[in-house]
Design an enzyme around this catalytic site. Structure first.
Site, PDB file in Angstrom:
ATOM      1  N   PRO A 187     -50.526 106.562  49.093  1.00  9.04           N
ATOM      2  CA  PRO A 187     -51.287 107.677  48.523  1.00  9.04           C
ATOM      3  C   PRO A 187     -50.954 109.003  49.219  1.00  9.04           C
ATOM      4  O   PRO A 187     -51.307 110.065  48.714  1.00  9.04           O
ATOM      5  CB  PRO A 187     -52.753 107.286  48.787  1.00  9.04           C
ATOM      6  CG  PRO A 187     -52.732 105.842  49.132  1.00  9.04           C
ATOM      7  CD  PRO A 187     -51.391 105.566  49.726  1.00  9.04           C
ATOM      8  N   GLU A 224     -54.388  98.668  55.081  1.00 12.20           N
ATOM      9  CA  GLU A 224     -54.800 100.089  55.072  1.00 12.20           C
ATOM     10  C   GLU A 224     -53.649 101.054  55.260  1.00 12.20           C
ATOM     11  O   GLU A 224     -53.848 102.255  55.361  1.00 12.20           O
ATOM     12  CB  GLU A 224     -55.887 100.336  56.114  1.00 12.20           C
ATOM     13  CG  GLU A 224     -57.296 100.166  55.568  1.00 12.20           C
ATOM     14  CD  GLU A 224     -57.544  98.758  55.071  1.00 12.20           C
ATOM     15  OE1 GLU A 224     -57.887  98.594  53.876  1.00 12.20           O
ATOM     16  OE2 GLU A 224     -57.376  97.813  55.849  1.00 12.20           O
ATOM     17  N   ARG A 236     -36.068 102.957  31.944  1.00 12.66           N
ATOM     18  CA  ARG A 236     -35.982 103.414  30.551  1.00 12.66           C
ATOM     19  C   ARG A 236     -35.133 104.679  30.404  1.00 12.66           C
ATOM     20  O   ARG A 236     -34.716 105.013  29.303  1.00 12.66           O
ATOM     21  CB  ARG A 236     -37.373 103.606  29.941  1.00 12.66           C
ATOM     22  CG  ARG A 236     -38.186 104.708  30.542  1.00 12.66           C
ATOM     23  CD  ARG A 236     -39.583 104.759  29.951  1.00 12.66           C
ATOM     24  NE  ARG A 236     -39.614 105.221  28.560  1.00 12.66           N
ATOM     25  CZ  ARG A 236     -39.415 106.476  28.174  1.00 12.66           C
ATOM     26  NH1 ARG A 236     -39.144 107.407  29.063  1.00 12.66           N
ATOM     27  NH2 ARG A 236     -39.481 106.800  26.905  1.00 12.66           N
ATOM     28  N   ASP A 280     -38.989 112.919  25.207  1.00 10.09           N
ATOM     29  CA  ASP A 280     -40.209 112.505  25.890  1.00 10.09           C
ATOM     30  C   ASP A 280     -41.136 113.680  26.178  1.00 10.09           C
ATOM     31  O   ASP A 280     -40.687 114.798  26.364  1.00 10.09           O
ATOM     32  CB  ASP A 280     -39.883 111.878  27.254  1.00 10.09           C
ATOM     33  CG  ASP A 280     -39.409 110.444  27.120  1.00 10.09           C
ATOM     34  OD1 ASP A 280     -39.553 109.878  26.033  1.00 10.09           O
ATOM     35  OD2 ASP A 280     -38.903 109.918  28.121  1.00 10.09           O
TER      36      ASP A 280
HETATM   37  C1  58G Z   1     -53.812 104.343  52.756  1.00 10.71           C
HETATM   38  C2  58G Z   1     -54.315 103.359  51.953  1.00 10.71           C
HETATM   39  C3  58G Z   1     -52.493 104.324  53.147  1.00 10.71           C
HETATM   40  C4  58G Z   1     -49.744 103.711  46.577  1.00 10.71           C
HETATM   41  C5  58G Z   1     -53.486 102.321  51.546  1.00 10.71           C
HETATM   42  C6  58G Z   1     -51.660 103.307  52.722  1.00 10.71           C
HETATM   43  C7  58G Z   1     -50.101 102.676  47.395  1.00 10.71           C
HETATM   44  C8  58G Z   1     -52.037 104.015  46.038  1.00 10.71           C
HETATM   45  C9  58G Z   1     -50.718 104.402  45.892  1.00 10.71           C
HETATM   46  C10 58G Z   1     -52.147 102.290  51.956  1.00 10.71           C
HETATM   47  C11 58G Z   1     -51.442 102.327  47.524  1.00 10.71           C
HETATM   48  C12 58G Z   1     -50.348 105.545  44.983  1.00 10.71           C
HETATM   49  C13 58G Z   1     -51.920  99.889  51.422  1.00 10.71           C
HETATM   50  C14 58G Z   1     -52.080  99.674  49.971  1.00 10.71           C
HETATM   51  C15 58G Z   1     -50.489 101.470  50.329  1.00 10.71           C
HETATM   52  C16 58G Z   1     -51.228 101.187  51.584  1.00 10.71           C
HETATM   53  C17 58G Z   1     -51.144 100.611  49.276  1.00 10.71           C
HETATM   54  N1  58G Z   1     -52.361 103.008  46.801  1.00 10.71           N
HETATM   55  N2  58G Z   1     -51.314 106.385  44.639  1.00 10.71           N
HETATM   56  N3  58G Z   1     -51.905 101.348  48.333  1.00 10.71           N
HETATM   57  O1  58G Z   1     -49.187 105.665  44.623  1.00 10.71           O
END
Ligand code: 58G
Length: 242
Positions: free
Chosen positions: A100, A127, A165, A180
């Site tokens: 994220p 996490e 794609r 697109d």
């Molecule tokens: C904080 C929370 C840091 C990509 C979880 C890392 C991955 C959302 C996206 C993580 C994700 C997105 C653990 C689980 C990455 C790790 C994974 N969540 N928005 N979660 O692209």
């Protein structure tokens, strides 16, 4: 042929999404090679441990450096997946951590990745990743949007779909991808197919007129209206907003 590696703890999550439609056909036609590797296979201890507590405290576990980086080294040193006389696949790869915290994935990045020879996607759980994974791997962080998921697998699949794609020959109709949404910075115009009247809702007359100039004008106007309403951010960036 582009090669996409995915490093994950759950390789089976990819089986079904990669087995249908465009991606299935692209694999069959030799446009893409997708190689799944399980990070847990590279764990050192008998518990197959791949995560540990976060230094500094706080809830949750963090993906350890060693299993991820050993897995990465293995796929980078691997031979061509489709045995080309066991030659080493030493093509340079874009290495992407799905988090994220990454830069936002969009159609522009999809096009950029579709022009690469090799992409390596690293999907984590828990996490987050030990920061030294990113540093040691020389990886870029990419996010598919501002929300947190339980793993990076779905984002990896989103990226694979968006990239595959775009590969020349993947859609059959060569200019489908050029038309697109986002290719001109606007959302697509509304579309209609048969019947002409559905429960009293009629197809706009202009689309039945055969007047290609008027149809194009109408579509552009509709695209602008929809973009202004649903995506003011895109609308204000487009050259149509002034
Ligand atoms: C904080 C929370 C840091 C990509 C979880 C890392 C991955 C959302 C996206 C993580 C994700 C997105 C653990 C689980 C990455 C790790 C994974 N969540 N928005 N979660 O692209």
């Amino acid at each position: 042929m582009i090669r996409i590696d995915v490093l994950t703890l759950f390789t089976e999550m990819f089986d079904s999404p990669l087995a249908f439609s465009i991606i299935k056909r692209a694999k069959q036609n030799g446009l893409v090679e997708i190689v799944l590797s399980n990070i847990r296979d590279f764990a050192k201890d008998s518990y197959k441990k791949v995560d540990d507590k976060s230094y500094g405290g706080g809830a949750g576990m963090v993906m350890m450096c060693q299993p991820v980086l050993d897995c990465l080294e293995y796929v980078q040193k691997s031979t061509f997946a489709k045995a080309t006389a066991d030659k080493q696949d030493s093509r340079p790869a874009r290495i992407i951590l799905l988090t994220p915290q990454g830069k936002k994935f969009d159609q522009r990045l999809a096009k950029e990745l579709a022009a690469e020879q090799r992409i390596i996607l690293i999907a984590g759980h828990y996490e987050g990743f030990d920061e030294r994974i990113r540093i040691s791997a020389g990886a870029e962080e990419v996010s598919i949007g501002d929300y947190v998921l339980s793993g990076g697998e779905l984002p990896a699949m989103v990226i694979i779909d968006a990239v595959v794609r775009l590969l020349p020959g993947a859609l059959g109709d060569e200019d489908s991808a050029a038309n697109d949404s986002f290719s001109d910075g606007l959302l697509e115009y509304p579309q209609y197919t048969r019947p002409e009247d559905f429960n009293g809702l009629k197809v706009p007359d202009v689309l039945l007129s055969g007047n290609h100039k008027e149809i194009e004008k109408w579509r552009k106007q509709q695209a602008l209206e929809k973009t202004k309403k649903n995506r003011p951010d895109l609308f204000n960036k487009s050259k149509n907003s002034d």
